[in-house]
Design an enzyme around this catalytic site. Sequence first.
Site, PDB file in Angstrom:
ATOM      1  N   GLY A 161       0.844  -1.194   0.000  1.00  0.00           N
ATOM      2  CA  GLY A 161       0.000   0.000   0.000  1.00  0.00           C
ATOM      3  C   GLY A 161       0.874   1.238   0.000  1.00  0.00           C
ATOM      4  O   GLY A 161       2.071   1.165   0.276  1.00  0.00           O
ATOM      5  N   ALA A 162       0.281   2.380  -0.323  1.00  0.00           N
ATOM      6  CA  ALA A 162       1.037   3.630  -0.366  1.00  0.00           C
ATOM      7  C   ALA A 162       0.152   4.769   0.077  1.00  0.00           C
ATOM      8  O   ALA A 162      -1.057   4.771  -0.180  1.00  0.00           O
ATOM      9  CB  ALA A 162       1.569   3.896  -1.782  1.00  0.00           C
ATOM     10  N   TYR A 164       2.601  10.061   2.705  1.00  0.00           N
ATOM     11  CA  TYR A 164       3.988  10.187   3.143  1.00  0.00           C
ATOM     12  C   TYR A 164       4.564   8.852   3.612  1.00  0.00           C
ATOM     13  O   TYR A 164       5.544   8.831   4.339  1.00  0.00           O
ATOM     14  CB  TYR A 164       4.122  11.226   4.258  1.00  0.00           C
ATOM     15  N   SER A 165       3.987   7.746   3.196  1.00  0.00           N
ATOM     16  CA  SER A 165       4.553   6.456   3.567  1.00  0.00           C
ATOM     17  C   SER A 165       4.130   5.391   2.570  1.00  0.00           C
ATOM     18  O   SER A 165       3.169   5.570   1.820  1.00  0.00           O
ATOM     19  CB  SER A 165       4.107   6.044   4.973  1.00  0.00           C
ATOM     20  N   VAL A 166       4.883   4.305   2.579  1.00  0.00           N
ATOM     21  CA  VAL A 166       4.497   3.110   1.833  1.00  0.00           C
ATOM     22  C   VAL A 166       4.603   1.927   2.781  1.00  0.00           C
ATOM     23  O   VAL A 166       5.377   1.960   3.741  1.00  0.00           O
ATOM     24  CB  VAL A 166       5.389   2.861   0.586  1.00  0.00           C
ATOM     25  N   ASP A 169      -9.262   6.866  16.579  1.00  0.00           N
ATOM     26  CA  ASP A 169      -9.493   6.831  15.131  1.00  0.00           C
ATOM     27  C   ASP A 169     -10.014   5.460  14.702  1.00  0.00           C
ATOM     28  O   ASP A 169      -9.576   4.905  13.692  1.00  0.00           O
ATOM     29  CB  ASP A 169      -8.208   7.178  14.374  1.00  0.00           C
ATOM     30  N   LYS A 194     -12.345   3.036  12.893  1.00  0.00           N
ATOM     31  CA  LYS A 194     -13.184   3.057  11.697  1.00  0.00           C
ATOM     32  C   LYS A 194     -12.914   1.769  10.930  1.00  0.00           C
ATOM     33  O   LYS A 194     -11.907   1.093  11.180  1.00  0.00           O
ATOM     34  CB  LYS A 194     -12.874   4.289  10.833  1.00  0.00           C
ATOM     35  N   ASN A 244      -9.440   0.806   9.597  1.00  0.00           N
ATOM     36  CA  ASN A 244      -8.388   0.467  10.547  1.00  0.00           C
ATOM     37  C   ASN A 244      -8.627  -0.875  11.231  1.00  0.00           C
ATOM     38  O   ASN A 244      -7.991  -1.184  12.228  1.00  0.00           O
ATOM     39  CB  ASN A 244      -8.260   1.568  11.603  1.00  0.00           C
ATOM     40  N   ASP A 283      -3.346   1.167  13.122  1.00  0.00           N
ATOM     41  CA  ASP A 283      -3.204   2.624  12.996  1.00  0.00           C
ATOM     42  C   ASP A 283      -3.422   3.332  14.334  1.00  0.00           C
ATOM     43  O   ASP A 283      -4.493   3.865  14.619  1.00  0.00           O
ATOM     44  CB  ASP A 283      -4.172   3.174  11.948  1.00  0.00           C
ATOM     45  N   THR A 304     -11.380  10.901  12.297  1.00  0.00           N
ATOM     46  CA  THR A 304     -12.060  10.941  11.007  1.00  0.00           C
ATOM     47  C   THR A 304     -13.457  11.502  11.247  1.00  0.00           C
ATOM     48  O   THR A 304     -14.219  10.931  12.030  1.00  0.00           O
ATOM     49  CB  THR A 304     -12.139   9.531  10.405  1.00  0.00           C
TER      50      THR A 304
END
Length: 431
Positions: A25-26, A29-31, A141, A143, A146, A162, A183
């Site tokens: 996944g990407a 600001y991260s992969v 967070d 949801k 996550n 997360d 969120t």
Amino acid sequence: MAAAPNGGDRPQIQPCRYKVGKTLGAGSYSVVKECVHIDTGRYYASNVINKRLMAGREHMVRNEIAVLKKVSMGHQNILTLVDYFETMNNLYLVTDLALGGELFDRICRKGSYYESDAADLIRATLSAVAYLHDHGIVHRDLKPENLLFRTPEDNADLLIADFGLSRIMDEEQFHVLTTTCGTPGYMAPEIFKKSGHGKPVDLWALGVITYFLLCGYTPFDRDSDFEEMQAILNADYSFTPLEYWRGVSDSAKDFIRRCLTVDPTKRMTAHEALQHPFVAGWARSPDDNKGANLLPTVKKNFNARRTLHAAIDTVRAINKLRQGDFMNGGKSREPGRNNNNNGNNSNGPDSNGQPGTGPQKEDSGISITGGTTSSQGKDSGYGTQPETDAGGDVAMDDAPAPVPASLRPGSESNRVVETSKGLWSGLNTRR
């Protein structure tokens, strides 16, 4: 992390113990890449965070590490942090490899889906939330994006992931959180009011998730951010249209009501929620008593949202191109709410039973963009995505120049650089 000689600032060099593989996944600001421990041969997921793009949000990584260090290996439904370290350009969080997919994607692939299945999912999530709360941690967070499955098997563990917005609340005896975060569609009223919040916000989010799992749309979807916030502040929702809720029990509706209580002091706790008939009752019921099959309704509503969001994303991309401010052909969602509504939103069905068509709202997390546009911002980092950078270290549109091959993870000559004045100042970095 070993101290620098004579208290100096010279970086400490250690060999990398992992080889990275395909991209899972990407985000902005991260992969997330699959990786394997060189000595043990065990596979994990490595969240590779670009330092330059993450500037200003380092606290989210610190939070995630602090929380996961405290609860990892303590509960089967919480993602385990295996290792963490940094190089000159990136931060690495090595966690369980959750290949079972996200919660709602799994539901949509099922041949049938009953209220008892939803109760099982909520029970597993509540068990993990109760464990977090018992250890003084609020997630903030929760949801569907996550909530991940460990493996593709039907009986796979559901994992909460997360923890970037989580907080450890027992650091101070009377610690009250006031930061507006999360969120929007899953945020409790007290977060918007900035009156102080804590563990009850996770129960509000679980009420929203339960509503979502039983009908395929969220309870507070409105045409604008302001209207959505007002609906949340007043707990303005209903179990309509009736045809979407005929197969849902009164017990499930009561569970949602007791979670979506505006006054946090009157909201159920995690342990009280585990004893509610909706959660505990289905656990004791015979296997042949599952309730009505909810899959046709849930899948219909969810897919309608997905199609709508894909169309809205396309229109917004065209508008940005016309305005000349579309950067690198990708969308980037950052924590915090964007006032110009360049995020994702969706509406529940209207009075005629048709899905709503409101503008999309901003999601607080890291957007994962895969080959298929999804109605949910896949910020958990485990969404499937075509492999685009198998040999590289970071696969982002706005990433720095490629790192030399000798410094890339997986290379025999790769070395990990850890500084005494880096992001991890004050943390006991382990290798």
